[in-house]
Design a protein around this motif. Structure first.
Motif, short mmCIF file in Angstrom:
data_model
loop_
_atom_site.label_atom_id
_atom_site.label_comp_id
_atom_site.label_asym_id
_atom_site.label_seq_id
_atom_site.Cartn_x
_atom_site.Cartn_y
_atom_site.Cartn_z
N LYS A 105 74.09 31.24 25.93
CA LYS A 105 73.50 32.34 25.16
C LYS A 105 71.98 32.36 25.35
N ASN A 106 71.36 31.19 25.30
CA ASN A 106 69.92 31.11 25.44
C ASN A 106 69.46 31.61 26.80
N VAL A 107 70.17 31.19 27.85
CA VAL A 107 69.80 31.61 29.20
C VAL A 107 70.00 33.11 29.36
N ALA A 108 71.06 33.65 28.79
CA ALA A 108 71.30 35.10 28.87
C ALA A 108 70.18 35.88 28.19
N ASN A 109 69.74 35.41 27.04
CA ASN A 109 68.63 36.07 26.34
C ASN A 109 67.33 35.96 27.14
N GLU A 110 67.09 34.78 27.70
CA GLU A 110 65.88 34.62 28.51
C GLU A 110 65.93 35.53 29.73
N GLU A 111 67.09 35.61 30.36
CA GLU A 111 67.24 36.49 31.52
C GLU A 111 66.90 37.94 31.17
N MET A 112 67.42 38.41 30.04
CA MET A 112 67.16 39.78 29.62
C MET A 112 65.67 40.03 29.43
N VAL A 113 64.99 39.11 28.76
CA VAL A 113 63.55 39.27 28.49
C VAL A 113 62.75 39.19 29.79
N ARG A 114 63.05 38.21 30.63
CA ARG A 114 62.32 38.06 31.89
C ARG A 114 62.52 39.29 32.78
N THR A 115 63.73 39.82 32.80
CA THR A 115 63.98 41.00 33.63
C THR A 115 63.21 42.20 33.11
N ALA A 116 63.18 42.37 31.79
CA ALA A 116 62.44 43.49 31.19
C ALA A 116 60.94 43.35 31.47
N GLU A 117 60.42 42.13 31.34
CA GLU A 117 59.00 41.89 31.65
C GLU A 117 58.71 42.19 33.11
N LEU A 118 59.60 41.72 33.97
CA LEU A 118 59.44 41.96 35.41
C LEU A 118 59.52 43.46 35.70
N GLY A 119 60.38 44.15 34.96
CA GLY A 119 60.50 45.59 35.13
C GLY A 119 59.21 46.33 34.84
N ASP A 120 58.45 45.83 33.88
CA ASP A 120 57.14 46.43 33.58
C ASP A 120 56.19 46.32 34.77
N ALA A 121 56.37 45.26 35.55
CA ALA A 121 55.44 44.99 36.65
C ALA A 121 55.88 45.63 37.98
N ILE A 122 57.17 45.58 38.28
CA ILE A 122 57.62 46.02 39.61
C ILE A 122 58.58 47.20 39.56
N GLY A 123 58.97 47.62 38.36
CA GLY A 123 59.93 48.71 38.22
C GLY A 123 61.25 48.19 37.69
N GLU A 124 61.87 48.95 36.79
CA GLU A 124 63.10 48.49 36.13
C GLU A 124 64.24 48.29 37.12
N GLU A 125 64.45 49.26 38.02
CA GLU A 125 65.56 49.16 38.97
C GLU A 125 65.36 47.99 39.92
N GLU A 126 64.13 47.81 40.38
CA GLU A 126 63.84 46.71 41.31
C GLU A 126 64.05 45.37 40.63
N ALA A 127 63.63 45.26 39.36
CA ALA A 127 63.80 44.00 38.64
C ALA A 127 65.27 43.66 38.46
N ALA A 128 66.05 44.64 38.02
CA ALA A 128 67.48 44.40 37.81
C ALA A 128 68.18 44.06 39.12
N GLU A 129 67.79 44.75 40.20
CA GLU A 129 68.41 44.47 41.50
C GLU A 129 68.06 43.08 41.99
N LEU A 130 66.81 42.65 41.80
CA LEU A 130 66.42 41.31 42.23
C LEU A 130 67.20 40.25 41.48
N ILE A 131 67.33 40.41 40.17
CA ILE A 131 68.09 39.44 39.37
C ILE A 131 69.54 39.37 39.85
N THR A 132 70.12 40.53 40.13
CA THR A 132 71.50 40.58 40.63
C THR A 132 71.63 39.86 41.96
#
Length: 293
Positions: free
Chosen positions: A165-192
């Protein structure tokens, strides 16, 4: 009291303590079953509004998410001020047929995208579900994951490990933060892409993880800072060491992509884009008419 009756009484008491009575216990859950979570601090009118938006009756199995739970799972990754002091985010999870994947829709969510939710839910071990996230007003959406995991546990009578659960929550936050910097679609795709790599490749060291992240980022024309690489590497090393069924993760990630592709080819999507195009035509026509007059 006879010994047998005494033992039976103790057993019954323990059973009730471990499985409290209520309308949320569903060990025999089947596809189509619906569970709802509501923020504990919603007013009665807001609760009714949430149920109406979810298109469910008031007798649907319902769990409440507290602000304390939100701070528990998010407090290490975002500020207390960002989390706030009240719980409002609400969600509905509908169990789907096996191998259909996770499909997420949301409204009034301003920071976390549907794909970010899907990715984090897969990390948490959730699969094959229709997910809807909403709130009575615009919210970031970070707190909704807590409710979705809670609902899935109740629906399937499974216990998801706290570390997951903790890792899933951290992933969501880190992806959202990364999305602010590089774009939401790019962040989600990189995580995937990184998760798919972990599922198919043996990555032993943090240096290997860093190299993998940088290479995959380059493949989608993204440049990461050292700080971003370090944060992602630390996150994925935690994820790699969890007892996760990576074959299931890989399958569910494929289904998320299929669901997104299916939406783009659907009548709903075509109708949306048709309306958008017509709206743009109307807008430019009005500008043309203005200048011609």
């Amino acid at each position: 009291m006879k010994p047998f009756l005494k033992v039976f009484s103790i057993f019954l008491t323990l059973s009730l303590l471990m499985h409290p009575l209520g309308n949320v216990a569903k060990a025999d859950a089947v596809p189509g079953d619906v569970f709802v979570t509501l923020g504990q601090d919603l007013s009665e009118s807001q609760k009714n509004e949430m149920l109406e938006r979810m298109e469910v009756d008031s007798d649907v199995p319902t769990l409440y998410v507290t602000n304390e739970e939100e701070h528990k799972y998010l407090g290490d990754y975002i500020s207390a001020q960002t989390i706030g002091s009240k719980a409002f985010s609400s969600s509905k999870i509908t169990l789907s047929e096996p191998d259909t994947g996770i499909h997420v829709t949301s409204d009034r969510i301003t920071w976390v995208t549907n794909e970010m939710y899907a990715n984090a839910l897969i990390t948490a071990g959730i699969k094959d579900a229709e997910v809807y996230v909403t709130a009575p007003f615009n919210v970031s959406g970070t707190a909704a994951l807590t409710g979705l995991i809670k609902a899935y546990e109740s629906a399937t009578d499974q216990v998801i490990p706290e570390e997951q659960k903790n890792v899933a929550n951290e992933e969501m936050v880190r992806t959202a933060e990364l999305g602010d910097a590089i774009g939401e679609e790019e962040a989600a795709e990189l995580i995937t892409l990184v998760k798919e790599k972990i599922a198919t490749t043996s990555i032993e060291s943090e240096e290997e993880m860093r190299t993998t992240i940088i290479q995959l980022a380059e493949e989608i024309n993204v440049t990461l800072t050292d700080s971003q690489v370090n944060e992602l590497s630390a996150l994925f090393m935690k994820m790699k060491d969890l007892n996760i069924d990576w074959d299931t993760v890989s399958n569910q990630l494929d289904k998320v992509r299929d669901n997104l592709s299916g939406f783009l080819e659907s009548e709903e999507a075509r109708s949306f884009f048709d309306r958008m195009i017509e709206g743009l035509k109307s807008f430019f026509n009005s500008i043309r008419s203005f200048f011609s007059s």
